[in-house]
Design an enzyme around this catalytic site. Structure first.
Site, mmCIF file in Angstrom:
data_model
loop_
_atom_site.group_PDB
_atom_site.id
_atom_site.type_symbol
_atom_site.label_atom_id
_atom_site.label_comp_id
_atom_site.label_asym_id
_atom_site.label_seq_id
_atom_site.Cartn_x
_atom_site.Cartn_y
_atom_site.Cartn_z
ATOM 1 N N SER A 161 0.858 -1.186 0.000
ATOM 2 C CA SER A 161 0.000 0.000 0.000
ATOM 3 C C SER A 161 0.885 1.224 0.000
ATOM 4 C CB SER A 161 -0.878 -0.028 1.255
ATOM 5 O OG SER A 161 -1.153 1.270 1.710
ATOM 6 N N TYR A 209 -0.387 -0.361 10.730
ATOM 7 C CA TYR A 209 -0.475 -0.902 9.368
ATOM 8 C C TYR A 209 0.628 -0.309 8.499
ATOM 9 C CZ TYR A 209 -2.274 -1.615 4.646
ATOM 10 O OH TYR A 209 -2.385 -1.941 3.325
#
Lengths: 226, 259
Positions: free
Chosen positions: A141, A154
């Site tokens: 990501s 994350y």
């Protein structure tokens, strides 16, 4: 019309294959004639993706190392020990700052988003090294490139995952193992890039971290209109 | 007058290597310092020699992390600065790294830093602001295959620093990283748990053509902890003699030596 990339007859494992981004990869690889096994923890969704795409679903909980090892073992066994393509996408999200991330959650994210990637990659690296090479693609990501402080843990694990992808590239080069990271922004389709990275069209591309975000992450966008 | 007069600092892993250098420099600059470490004897020896306080703690034990922070705050009467430094290294490529080695490295270098930061943040806010400096590594900026898991842990630490800088900044708490190259005494001299690792004389040198020292790293940590670093937040500072500046930076140092 979809461009054919010469992937017919190859074998792939896609982890976390029931998510939207990864199921698009499963579908695209299957359309290219790749024999795809994919993992996921949501069985009904996995079975439905399998019947739509022709891939084989392996139920797996990536927070459980034994479960991960069983699934990876099955995937490698199904292709006669010769895995050509690994796409890793298994992971979980948690919304919160560093301080708002409970210790148990931090540890779980470390296990599922980073350690699991390392362990699956290590197992596939061994298979690829023994059979003349392969291509690993980690779907991460943009939060792994620049901090997304609202999903802090994350972001931390995704940065680590990109480092894993780079290190496997450096280690794998002598064995014709390539490894790259793809960083989509939520909602973008990364399947075409993943398929290209899996193919020989990208034979010299390894250790790259590629944003798939339409330019959104290329520079800070300062809106002066308001 | 010291650059850290009145500063109350906690240095994790402060009984050896870079941590000990940081603790001693902070002390010389006028800070009150508590060090943590696993080795009681070494901790007591350093405490006596350098005038710092010692609390025994293993970062892999989350209970010990919070109790050591509580003890440090009680001894110092508050907390202004955390230097997260306790770390371990494992020499292996990722493909050759065992689960045990991976877990040890990530648990200490990443989870340990997270635990100390979270345990210290409320105390730093109570002090009206402060700073956290994480001792990371040049391998976190540009990975090194020979120390795969370590490189991964330090890349993650650099992102932890960035995220913390954003969330703690509004409270007047600055969070930065120092990324040393090979340092003696330091991580590279403790490879494999041996107290005497590879001889620094055999190391590949950076363009500055010398081995980094604990004092080099302590200097950067002092800068971040002091008023001189007042607008540094989320900064990832390489202290590596230029080693990560180019693909072939080390060849320059060889030419310098041969001349």
């Amino acid at each position: 019309m979809t461009v054919r990339l010469g992937l017919a007859g190859r074998c792939a494992l896609v982890t976390g294959g029931t998510s939207n981004i990864a199921s698009a990869c499963v579908s695209r690889l299957c359309a290219e004639g790749v024999a795809v096994a994919f993992t996921g923890s949501n069985s009904p969704r996995g079975e439905s993706i399998a019947s739509e795409t022709g891939g084989s679903f392996l139920e797996c909980d990536h927070s459980d190392r034994a479960s991960t090892d069983r699934a990876v073992g099955k995937a490698i066994e199904r292709c006669g020990g010769r895995l050509d393509i690994l796409v890793t996408n298994a992971g979980m999200q948690f919304e919160g700052s560093v301080e708002d991330t409970p210790e148990a959650v931090f540890r779980e994210l470390l296990e599922v988003n980073l350690t699991s990637l390392f362990r699956v990659g290590r197992a596939c690296f061994e298979s690829m090294r023994a059979h003349g090479g392969g291509s690993m693609i980690h779907v991460g990501s943009e939060a792994g490139i620049r901090a997304a402080h609202e999903t802090a843990a994350y972001s931390v694990m995704t940065a680590g995952a990109i480092a894993v992808a780079e290190l496997f590239a450096a280690e794998g080069a002598p064995y014709r193992i390539r490894s790259n990271a793809v960083c989509p922004r939520a909602g973008t389709d990364a399947a075409a890039l993943v398929a290209w990275l899996a193919s020989d069209e990208s034979a010299s591309v390894s250790g790259a971290t590629l944003r798939v975000d339409g330019g959104a992450g290329a520079a800070m966008l300062v809106d002066t209109r308001t | 007058m010291g650059r850290l007069d009145g500063i109350r600092a906690l240095v994790t892993g402060g009984t050896s290597g870079i941590g000990a250098s940081v603790a001693q420099r902070f002390r010389c600059e006028g800070a009150a310092v508590v060090c943590t470490g696993r080795d009681e004897a070494r901790g007591r020896e350093l405490a006596a020699r350098a005038g710092v306080d010692f609390v025994r703690a293993d970062v892999r034990d989350s209970g010990a992390v919070s109790s050591s922070v509580t003890a440090a705050v009680a001894r110092l009467g508050g907390l202004d600065v955390l230097v997260a430094n306790a770390g371990v290294i494992h020499e292996a490529q990722l493909s050759e790294t065992t689960d045990e080695a991976w877990d040890a490295v990530l648990e200490t270098n990443l989870t340990g830093y997270y635990l100390y930061a979270v345990a210290c943040l409320p105390h730093l806010r109570a002090a009206g602001g402060g700073s956290i400096t994480m001792i990371s590594s040049d391998a976190g900026v540009w990975g090194e295959t020979a120390i795969g898991a370590y490189s991964v842990s330090k890349r993650a630490v650099n992102m932890l620093v960035a995220a913390l800088a954003v969330e703690a900044g509004p409270h007047g708490i600055r969070v930065n990283a120092v990324c040393p190259g090979d340092t003696a005494p330091g991580m590279a001299t403790y490879v494999g748990g041996r107290s005497e690792g590879p001889d620094p004389a055999s190391w590949t040198l950076p363009p500055l053509a010398r081995v980094g020292t604990g004092a080099d790293v302590a200097s950067a940590a002092t800068f971040f902890a002091s008023a001189d670093g007042a607008f540094c937040n989320g900064s990832i500072l390489l202290v590596d003699g230029g080693m990560r500046a180019s693909l072939r930076a080390s060849s320059v140092a060889r030419e310098v030596k041969q001349r």
